[in-house]
Scaffold this motif. Sequence first.
Motif, short mmCIF file in Angstrom:
data_model
loop_
_atom_site.label_atom_id
_atom_site.label_comp_id
_atom_site.label_asym_id
_atom_site.label_seq_id
_atom_site.Cartn_x
_atom_site.Cartn_y
_atom_site.Cartn_z
N UNK B 40 1.05 -1.29 0.09
CA UNK B 40 0.13 0.14 0.08
C UNK B 40 0.80 1.30 0.12
N UNK B 41 1.78 1.37 1.05
CA UNK B 41 2.59 2.51 1.07
C UNK B 41 3.53 2.64 -0.25
N UNK B 42 3.80 1.67 -0.77
CA UNK B 42 4.78 1.47 -2.01
C UNK B 42 4.00 2.20 -3.16
N UNK B 43 2.59 1.85 -3.16
CA UNK B 43 1.88 2.36 -4.12
C UNK B 43 1.44 3.71 -4.15
N UNK B 44 1.33 4.23 -2.72
CA UNK B 44 0.86 5.54 -2.52
C UNK B 44 2.40 6.46 -2.71
N UNK B 84 -1.35 13.02 3.24
CA UNK B 84 -1.21 13.09 4.82
C UNK B 84 -0.70 11.49 5.47
N UNK B 85 0.18 11.90 6.41
CA UNK B 85 0.97 10.47 6.76
C UNK B 85 0.28 9.95 8.04
N UNK B 86 0.59 8.60 8.13
CA UNK B 86 -0.16 8.20 9.55
C UNK B 86 0.53 9.01 10.71
N UNK B 87 1.82 9.23 10.74
CA UNK B 87 2.55 10.10 11.84
C UNK B 87 2.50 11.33 11.22
N UNK B 157 -5.33 14.28 -3.23
CA UNK B 157 -5.20 13.81 -2.01
C UNK B 157 -4.91 12.35 -1.53
N UNK B 158 -3.73 12.30 -0.70
CA UNK B 158 -3.27 10.95 -0.57
C UNK B 158 -3.21 10.60 1.03
N UNK B 159 -3.83 9.83 1.58
CA UNK B 159 -3.77 9.60 2.99
C UNK B 159 -3.16 8.27 3.24
N UNK B 160 -2.31 8.12 4.11
CA UNK B 160 -1.64 6.69 4.69
C UNK B 160 -2.07 6.34 6.08
N UNK B 161 -2.97 5.41 6.04
CA UNK B 161 -3.37 5.13 7.35
C UNK B 161 -3.94 6.00 8.15
N UNK B 162 -4.74 6.93 7.82
CA UNK B 162 -5.16 8.03 8.90
C UNK B 162 -6.09 7.73 9.92
N UNK B 163 -6.38 6.16 9.92
CA UNK B 163 -7.57 5.99 11.10
C UNK B 163 -7.08 5.15 11.93
N UNK B 164 -5.82 4.25 11.40
CA UNK B 164 -5.44 3.03 12.26
C UNK B 164 -5.53 3.13 13.53
N UNK B 165 -4.96 4.23 14.29
CA UNK B 165 -4.86 4.43 15.38
C UNK B 165 -5.89 4.99 16.18
N UNK B 166 -6.89 5.24 15.74
CA UNK B 166 -8.03 6.02 16.10
C UNK B 166 -9.27 4.68 16.70
N UNK B 167 -10.01 5.42 17.61
CA UNK B 167 -11.25 4.64 18.24
C UNK B 167 -12.29 4.91 17.31
N UNK B 191 -7.27 6.74 -0.02
CA UNK B 191 -6.89 6.57 1.26
C UNK B 191 -6.48 5.28 1.44
N UNK B 192 -4.96 4.94 1.76
CA UNK B 192 -4.53 3.46 1.96
C UNK B 192 -4.77 3.11 3.24
N UNK B 193 -5.38 2.15 3.68
CA UNK B 193 -5.51 1.59 4.88
C UNK B 193 -5.74 0.04 5.01
#
Lengths: 443, 216
Positions: B40-44, B84-87, B157-167, B191-193
């Motif tokens: 995923x990240x590679x493609x992003x 937008x990155x995960x961190x 707009x590209x986003x990498x795992x924007x939600x994985x750390x969220x409730x 969005x990559x997730x």
Amino acid sequence: MNLLKLSLSYIRQRKLNTLLNVLLLALGIATIVVVLLFSKQMEDNLTRNSRGLDAVVGAKGSPLQLILSGIYHMDAPTGNIPLKEAMKMVPNRAIKKAIPLALGDSYSGYRIVGTTPLYLEHYEAELAAGELWDHTLEIVLGAQVAREAGLAIGDEITSSHGLTAGGHAHDDHQLIVKGILKQNDTVLDRLILCSVETMWAIHEEVDEAEDHEEEHEEKHAHDHDTEKEHDHDEDHQEEQASHKGHPLIMKKTGFAYTPADSAEAITSLLIQYSSPMAAATFPRFINARTNMQAASPAFETARLFNLLGVGYDAVQALGILLIITAALSVFIALYTAMKARRYDLAIMRTLGASPGKLLWHVILEGVLLAFLGTAAGLALGHLASDLLGQWLRDAQQLSISGGVFLNEEFWLIGLAIVVGIISAVIPAIQAYRTDISGTLAEK
Amino acid sequence: MFKLKNISHKYDGKTVLSLPEVDAAQGDHWLLLGNSGSGKTTLLHILAGLLNPTSGSVIIGDKDLAQLPKGELDRFRGKHIGIIFQQMHLLPTLTIRENLLMAPYMAGNPQDPARVAEVLESLDIADKASSYPQTLSFGQQQRAAIARAVMNNPTLILADEPTSALDDVSCEQVIQLLLDQATRYNATLLIATHDQRIKSHFEHQLDLDKISGEGA
């Protein structure tokens, strides 16, 4: 936003580290500035005060000491010379000017110099107030003496024997201030001037007293030993100066010499040659044919600078060492910072920054550190020079200040910027090569 | 809007990504699914022009990324792609306002303070403009990172795992924010997730686990 703001923000973030780097560089720069200011002002001082003087004739001893005491009023005199012998030499065709100096007394640390108006003329001194001395026991003050000792026209002072404060006081004779000179940035500023006769008058009683006590440690402007040689040249002398004030001697020395004075002594004669050719023959003549010596200020100050030069070089080397250490310290700081900041750099790339922009961003950081260090170093160097100069002014007849700016300092700024660039080059190349994808994928 | 033609990427001799043609229209919302290690990240990164694929081509708008000279590629990315990155990785030495201004500055666009205010307002963190990132909560930092990504009116707009750390609640909020912002600028969103919770919001989905299975 711009690169300057960005680089500054990172410098601000590492406050302690920045402080260390700036301080190191500042110390290095300051050291070099102090050396530059000192050597330059010292040289200026020495050349300004010896301008137009080709030789100093005085008692045998160290020629450097003769120059220091005769021209710069910094060291003790080498001794006295018989006036008769000194005056006999004056008609010599090699001599254009021969200014007599009688030293040995001081007033609260300021040297009192018995001389002729020719001395003031030579340094192009001008009166700020009052007039020149006309009679014995009248004195003219250098600008600095008047200012620092708080003396004005009409004030009376008592000279004390010796060249430092606290010598035997000649309290039988009150010296009266007749004139004050304008500041003219030569030794005159720190001297108290009077006629040669005044110096003789002050010492008459003392010498007699000291003869009884047989105290001959101090050298002063009266030496009775010369009387032994007196008879020998008597006839000759009277012939030369049959009327009061031999015209040729008067012209060259500003001193009205009569045979009546032949038993007196002076400390030295400042000589200006009538032609450059004299430099080859005159000193040899004096050194070989008389009991006196002739020393060349140009030669002796060059010798002095050779001696001082070693010290300057050593201090300068220390300064350069500090600058190299600072460069290394900036390099290490940036190098480690780049590792911690590679993610920041990668983010900047994703925002559209070219690798070249990141290169400049890091170089600019090094240059900014160098610039801050240089600015602090220049300020520190001038401040230190000024403080040292003030301290020296009290101890010696040297005026060194931190308020002088030299062209060399621009070179120093340039050097520091180059140091900043060099220490930032490798970290900057690191930034340039940041593998964005690899860095971003790390987490 | 973007077109991927037979992308494949090898890393250390191993094929980590292999895709047939993918074609997205302007304003589409895409989900890029896959377990970790699926590429995923590679493609992003390939889509963002941060990484050159081993083979195949990426076309964004009318530009073939492989054809752009290096400096121009950086500039193109800055102007047209918001990431937008995960961190979040907001720059720690700069305020939120300065962080946002970095986007137009680095992309070579004019720096408009009014634009900063407008973007912060739309993400409801206008009061944080003068704060430093580390003083913000995680959610606020994420909003600031989104704000930075949309500063230049991106078309992608590209986003990498924007939600994985969220409730679940925050997850929903962030997805809504991203969709809102994408719609506001008519940007194509990807969005990559591996977060299965957000699947329902997207009609266009690319599941790398399935594709690589088919491709192989």
